[in-house]
Design a protein around this motif. Structure first.
Motif, mmCIF file in Angstrom:
data_model
loop_
_atom_site.group_PDB
_atom_site.id
_atom_site.type_symbol
_atom_site.label_atom_id
_atom_site.label_comp_id
_atom_site.label_asym_id
_atom_site.label_seq_id
_atom_site.Cartn_x
_atom_site.Cartn_y
_atom_site.Cartn_z
ATOM 1 N N LYS A 135 0.802 -1.238 0.000
ATOM 2 C CA LYS A 135 0.000 0.000 0.000
ATOM 3 C C LYS A 135 0.824 1.272 0.000
ATOM 4 C CE LYS A 135 -0.651 0.045 4.981
ATOM 5 N NZ LYS A 135 -1.253 -0.744 6.045
ATOM 6 N N SER A 146 5.463 -5.094 10.540
ATOM 7 C CA SER A 146 6.909 -4.845 10.693
ATOM 8 C C SER A 146 7.318 -4.600 12.148
ATOM 9 C CB SER A 146 7.331 -3.638 9.854
ATOM 10 O OG SER A 146 7.156 -3.902 8.487
ATOM 11 N N ARG A 206 2.496 -9.748 8.023
ATOM 12 C CA ARG A 206 2.201 -8.862 6.890
ATOM 13 C C ARG A 206 3.205 -7.706 6.932
ATOM 14 N NH1 ARG A 206 -1.839 -9.532 10.377
ATOM 15 N NH2 ARG A 206 -1.656 -7.345 10.962
ATOM 16 N N GLU A 210 6.774 -1.912 5.687
ATOM 17 C CA GLU A 210 7.937 -1.061 5.957
ATOM 18 C C GLU A 210 9.253 -1.824 6.058
ATOM 19 O OE1 GLU A 210 7.200 1.989 8.815
ATOM 20 O OE2 GLU A 210 9.305 2.586 8.949
HETATM 21 C C1 LIG Z 1 -0.331 -1.481 6.579
HETATM 22 C C2 LIG Z 1 -0.639 -2.752 7.215
HETATM 23 C C3 LIG Z 1 0.378 -3.694 7.455
HETATM 24 C C4 LIG Z 1 1.831 -3.427 7.120
HETATM 25 O O1 LIG Z 1 2.430 -2.655 8.106
HETATM 26 P P1 LIG Z 1 4.000 -2.373 8.094
HETATM 27 O O2 LIG Z 1 4.246 -1.683 9.380
HETATM 28 O O3 LIG Z 1 4.272 -1.517 6.899
HETATM 29 O O4 LIG Z 1 4.684 -3.671 8.003
HETATM 30 C C5 LIG Z 1 0.029 -4.901 8.025
HETATM 31 N N1 LIG Z 1 -1.248 -5.168 8.370
HETATM 32 C C6 LIG Z 1 -2.250 -4.294 8.167
HETATM 33 C C7 LIG Z 1 -3.631 -4.671 8.575
HETATM 34 C C8 LIG Z 1 -1.986 -3.052 7.597
HETATM 35 O O5 LIG Z 1 -2.978 -2.193 7.410
#
Ligand SMILES: *Cc1c(COP(=O)(O)O)cnc(C)c1O
Length: 359
Positions: A38, A201, A220, A223
């Protein structure tokens, strides 16, 4: 003259390398990765670099981004991180898996899955204290038993998200709680949960200190793949590249000027009464870059340059320690907010270095 200014330079090789190191690291304890796209506006070549690096899914919060990646030929399992009731039919038509927390939305998804002759897979997000999305643990059994009656929905897992809204750490206690919930649900409902997605992250510190990851088998990551850091303390992760993205802007004025504005004080363009510290006469430059392009606080200057302030179309830098001529380029590293805004700005050109071609 280089018309590609301002621009963001993106090293696809470094992103692929980061994804590879993290896939291997987390893979040691059976944790698969969703590469979160995203912050890059669903840039297909970046998603492809993540896939080449070993992520098993691409996750995004926006349907538009997922559609863009699919149209560009990116082939993987797509996960929607944020599901809106009004988008249920588009979700069904575009995405394999979505994260959910509302029964009304899940019912709507089931309805459209039936209309389109498919079964939609969902991961239920559980509230563990960060207070963004999540079903309260005490409401989970009722939620699940109702969902199990829906013919075109399959619950494939549970997950949680921490360190986003409330700044709550994903620690051993939270991860154990998610594992316990997974066990309890499987026992009570005699179902198998394939995905137990422990977070994002911010989960690096937990993982590094965990003897046993319990049921957690997925994370997930946005970053840490893109910027090479964890997000509890924003420390670099060993072996990862931390500047796969650079922002480059052009100097349009370079002069020695007083460091204190002079005349009667009033509000700035953004409604603030600013304060300044008097350093005497200093070299300063103006960049053709501004708040309409970028979150200025997300810029990390090189070469001892210091950001003094910014308006819509101008960033002012103290360049006393690094002489810059009109027309020269200034390079910045970016934090997450800087990256997000740069990738979203229509004024910032995207220049890809490296070879992660979408097949
Ligand atoms: C944006 C998002 C992530 C990723 O977060 P990072 O800190 O960039 O790894 C994971 N899970 C959900 C639900 C998110 O909205």
């Amino acid at each position: 003259m280089n018309a590609f200014m301002p621009r963001i330079e993106i090293s696809l090789d470094q992103i692929r390398h980061n994804a590879e190191i993290l896939s291997t690291l987390y893979g040691h304890q059976g944790i698969s990765l969703m590469g979160v796209s995203k912050a890059t506006l669903g840039e297909p070549s970046i998603a492809e670099a993540m896939i080449q690096g070993g992520v098993k899914f691409i996750a995004d919060s926006r349907l538009e981004n997922i559609q863009k990646m699919k149209n560009a030929g990116v082939s993987t399992q797509f996960v929607l991180l944020r599901t809106a009731l009004s988008q249920a039919e588009t979700v069904i038509k575009n995405v394999d898996i979505s994260l959910n927390t509302e029964l009304e939305t899940v019912r709507e998804l089931s309805h459209y899955a039936k209309v389109h002759g498919t079964v939609h897979q969902i991961i239920l997000m559980v509230e563990l204290g960060d207070l963004r999305e999540g079903i309260l643990p005490r409401d989970l059994p009722q939620f699940i038993s109702t969902t199990l009656d829906l013919t075109h929905i399959k619950i494939i897992g549970i997950g949680c998200n921490l360190a986003c809204y409330g700044g709550i750490k994903p620690d051993h206690q939270k991860m154990n709680e998610l594992s316990r919930l997974a066990d309890a649900i499987e026992k009570e409902f005699k179902i198998k949960l394939d995905i137990i997605s422990g977070g994002n992250s911010a989960n690096y510190e937990w993982y590094e200190s965990a003897q046993n990851v319990g049921r957690i088998n997925n994370l997930r990551l946005g970053e840490s793949i893109l910027l090479g850091c964890e997000t509890v303390n924003r420390q670099a992760i060993p072996g990862l590249h931390t500047s796969a993205f650079h922002l480059i802007a052009e100097v349009i004025e370079s002069k020695s000027k007083p460091s204190l504005p002079y005349g009667e004080s009033c509000q700035t363009a953004f409604g603030k009464i600013p304060t300044f510290c008097d350093r005497g006469i200093h070299l300063r430059v103006i960049l053709a870059l501004g708040r309409q392009d970028i979150l200025v606080s997300g810029l990390r200057p090189h070469n001892n340059l210091e950001i003094l302030g910014a308006s819509s179309d101008h960033v002012v830098l103290d360049s006393e320690n690094y002489d810059l001529q009109v027309g020269s380029e200034v390079m910045f590293d970016l934090d997450y907010g800087g990256l997000l805004s740069a990738m979203t700005s229509p004024f910032i050109k995207k220049k890809f270095l490296g070879v992660a071609q979408v097949p």
